[in-house]
Motif scaffolding. Structure first.
Motif, PDB file in Angstrom:
ATOM      1  N   MET A 198       0.856  -1.184   0.000  1.00  0.00           N
ATOM      2  CA  MET A 198       0.000   0.000   0.000  1.00  0.00           C
ATOM      3  C   MET A 198       0.899   1.243   0.000  1.00  0.00           C
ATOM      4  SD  MET A 198      -3.119   0.999   2.556  1.00  0.00           S
ATOM      5  CE  MET A 198      -4.329   0.187   1.570  1.00  0.00           C
ATOM      6  N   THR A 199       0.518   2.226  -0.787  1.00  0.00           N
ATOM      7  CA  THR A 199       1.313   3.448  -0.877  1.00  0.00           C
ATOM      8  C   THR A 199       0.777   4.508   0.082  1.00  0.00           C
ATOM      9  OG1 THR A 199      -0.030   4.490  -2.579  1.00  0.00           O
ATOM     10  CG2 THR A 199       1.721   3.007  -3.335  1.00  0.00           C
ATOM     11  N   LEU A 200       1.582   5.518   0.327  1.00  0.00           N
ATOM     12  CA  LEU A 200       1.155   6.631   1.173  1.00  0.00           C
ATOM     13  C   LEU A 200      -0.043   7.345   0.556  1.00  0.00           C
ATOM     14  CD1 LEU A 200       1.573   8.372   3.664  1.00  0.00           C
ATOM     15  CD2 LEU A 200       3.243   9.699   2.378  1.00  0.00           C
ATOM     16  N   ASP A 201      -0.027   7.524  -0.770  1.00  0.00           N
ATOM     17  CA  ASP A 201      -1.161   8.161  -1.446  1.00  0.00           C
ATOM     18  C   ASP A 201      -2.454   7.398  -1.194  1.00  0.00           C
ATOM     19  OD1 ASP A 201       0.318  10.231  -2.427  1.00  0.00           O
ATOM     20  OD2 ASP A 201       0.330   9.545  -4.497  1.00  0.00           O
ATOM     21  N   GLU A 202      -2.388   6.070  -1.222  1.00  0.00           N
ATOM     22  CA  GLU A 202      -3.580   5.262  -0.972  1.00  0.00           C
ATOM     23  C   GLU A 202      -4.102   5.458   0.442  1.00  0.00           C
ATOM     24  OE1 GLU A 202      -2.921   1.431  -3.893  1.00  0.00           O
ATOM     25  OE2 GLU A 202      -1.814   1.501  -2.010  1.00  0.00           O
ATOM     26  N   LEU A 203      -3.203   5.690   1.374  1.00  0.00           N
ATOM     27  CA  LEU A 203      -3.610   5.904   2.765  1.00  0.00           C
ATOM     28  C   LEU A 203      -4.188   7.295   2.994  1.00  0.00           C
ATOM     29  CD1 LEU A 203      -0.589   4.281   4.622  1.00  0.00           C
ATOM     30  CD2 LEU A 203      -2.922   3.389   4.522  1.00  0.00           C
ATOM     31  N   VAL A 204      -3.648   8.296   2.295  1.00  0.00           N
ATOM     32  CA  VAL A 204      -3.991   9.686   2.552  1.00  0.00           C
ATOM     33  C   VAL A 204      -5.148  10.195   1.703  1.00  0.00           C
ATOM     34  CG1 VAL A 204      -3.080  12.054   2.507  1.00  0.00           C
ATOM     35  CG2 VAL A 204      -1.636  10.191   3.319  1.00  0.00           C
ATOM     36  N   PHE A 205      -5.212   9.768   0.446  1.00  0.00           N
ATOM     37  CA  PHE A 205      -6.180  10.327  -0.484  1.00  0.00           C
ATOM     38  C   PHE A 205      -7.284   9.329  -0.811  1.00  0.00           C
ATOM     39  CE2 PHE A 205      -2.154  12.507  -1.383  1.00  0.00           C
ATOM     40  CZ  PHE A 205      -2.550  13.814  -1.141  1.00  0.00           C
TER      41      PHE A 205
END
Length: 59
Positions: free
Chosen positions: A1-8
Motif C-alpha cells: 500500500m502506498t502513502l497516497d492510498e492511505l492519505v487520499f
C-alpha cells in the motif's frame, strides 16, 4: 500500500474527468512531445499561481 492510498480518497489525485482523455492521449506521444506538453502545463500552472498571488495582493 502506498502513502497516497492511505492519505487520499479513490480518484482524488487523478485528473479531472474533463482532462482524462487528453492525459490518456499523451501516453502515445514521443518523449520530445511529452517534454513540450509538460513545459506548457508548467507555464500555465505558474501563470495561474502568479495570477492568484497578484489577486491576493489587490484584495
Amino acid at each position: 500500500m502506498t502513502l497516497d492510498e492511505l492519505v487520499f480518497a479513490e480518484g482524488e489525485r487523478g485528473p479531472d474527468t474533463s482532462f482524462r482523455m487528453q492525459f490518456e492521449a499523451l501516453s502515445g506521444f514521443s518523449e520530445e512531445e511529452k517534454k513540450i506538453a509538460k513545459e506548457l502545463l508548467d507555464i500555465l500552472i505558474l501563470k495561474h499561481a502568479a495570477n492568484r498571488l497578484s489577486a491576493g495582493d489587490a484584495a
